[in-house]
Write a protein that holds these residues in place. Structure first.
Motif, short mmCIF file in Angstrom:
data_model
loop_
_atom_site.label_atom_id
_atom_site.label_comp_id
_atom_site.label_asym_id
_atom_site.label_seq_id
_atom_site.Cartn_x
_atom_site.Cartn_y
_atom_site.Cartn_z
N LEU A 1 -8.25 -18.30 -1.12
CA LEU A 1 -9.11 -17.36 -1.40
C LEU A 1 -10.17 -16.86 -2.46
N VAL A 2 -11.06 -16.35 -1.79
CA VAL A 2 -12.69 -16.24 -2.19
C VAL A 2 -12.44 -15.22 -3.53
N VAL A 3 -12.49 -15.63 -4.98
CA VAL A 3 -12.13 -13.90 -6.07
C VAL A 3 -13.93 -14.61 -6.59
N TRP A 4 -14.36 -12.73 -6.66
CA TRP A 4 -15.64 -12.62 -7.55
C TRP A 4 -15.88 -13.62 -9.42
N GLU A 5 -16.33 -14.08 -8.79
CA GLU A 5 -16.27 -15.11 -9.77
C GLU A 5 -16.27 -14.98 -12.13
N ASP A 6 -16.59 -13.39 -11.91
CA ASP A 6 -16.51 -12.55 -12.86
C ASP A 6 -15.45 -12.28 -13.37
#
Length: 228
Positions: free
Chosen positions: A149-154
């Motif tokens: 799962l890739v998540v936007w860092e912020d």
């Protein structure tokens, strides 16, 4: 000449008595609240101490500790797709798809009321499952017992890690959700976090980017009153 001066003096007295020059209560309260409230980045991690088995690991490559942790959970971690029967392949594919659907539902619920920043207001990427803040690729190439799962860092937070960890029950108890962080709109990955049912592995190199201000959860209070 005395009358105008007296009127000016009286006008100033009236202004002062009416509260001129005082800080409005609303402004004073706003200032106090802004100083008391934690920053947005610190609020993201206020429940970090509730993440089960939290560890900060040092690796030259983020995935190394995740891989080793996964191998501890499986009798034959080097099993290849070619070694699997058709029934095993079918069963594994079903489990992989089921966990991805659970992850998709989890992130959609998690970000349901979260305003989408302008940089992420775009169309979904072709052939990929993308929410405004996340990206999933459902493909699998071997029984690695993990989903990415890739998540936007912020947008990543301890709350989301806890929610993802809660998905790893039953047939998925020994699986891993590899949470990859990104600051790229094409969702190219930056750091990798391993989420298992009983531990979460965060590379120390990721903590500055993730703005984690404290690297260890607070110790529970000693209610016994005894010494260590």
């Amino acid at each position: 000449m005395m009358k105008p001066c007296f009127e000016v003096l009286l006008f100033c007295v009236l202004l002062l008595s009416s509260g001129c020059g005082e800080t409005p209560p609303e402004a004073a309260n706003s200032s106090a609240e802004s100083q008391a409230m934690p920053s947005a980045s610190s609020r993201r991690w206020v429940t970090l101490d509730q993440v089960a088995g939290l560890q900060f690991v040092e690796d030259s490559y983020d995935h190394e500790s995740i891989e080793l942790a996964g191998k501890r959970r499986h009798e034959n971690p080097d099993l290849d797709l070619a070694d699997m029967s058709e029934a095993e392949i079918k069963r594994y594919g079903e489990l992989n798809g089921l966990l991805h659907r659970k992850m998709e539902e989890c992130v959609n619920n998690h970000f349901r009321d979260t305003p989408v920043p302008e940089i992420l207001q775009k169309e979904g990427l072709a052939d990929k499952t993308v929410s405004p803040f996340t990206y999933q690729n459902w493909d699998w190439y071997g029984p690695s017992y993990e989903c990415y799962l890739v998540v936007w860092e912020d947008a990543l937070s301890s709350k989301l890690l806890i929610e993802l960890q809660s998905l790893l029950t039953g047939d998925h108890r020994d699986w891993c959700i590899v949470v990859c962080t990104t600051r790229q709109t094409d969702f190219e990955t930056n750091h990798e976090i391993g989420v298992f049912s009983d531990e979460v592995l965060i590379p120390k190199s990721a903590t500055p980017d993730l703005k984690i201000s404290r690297q260890k959860p607070k110790a529970p209070p000693d209610n016994q009153g005894g010494s260590e």
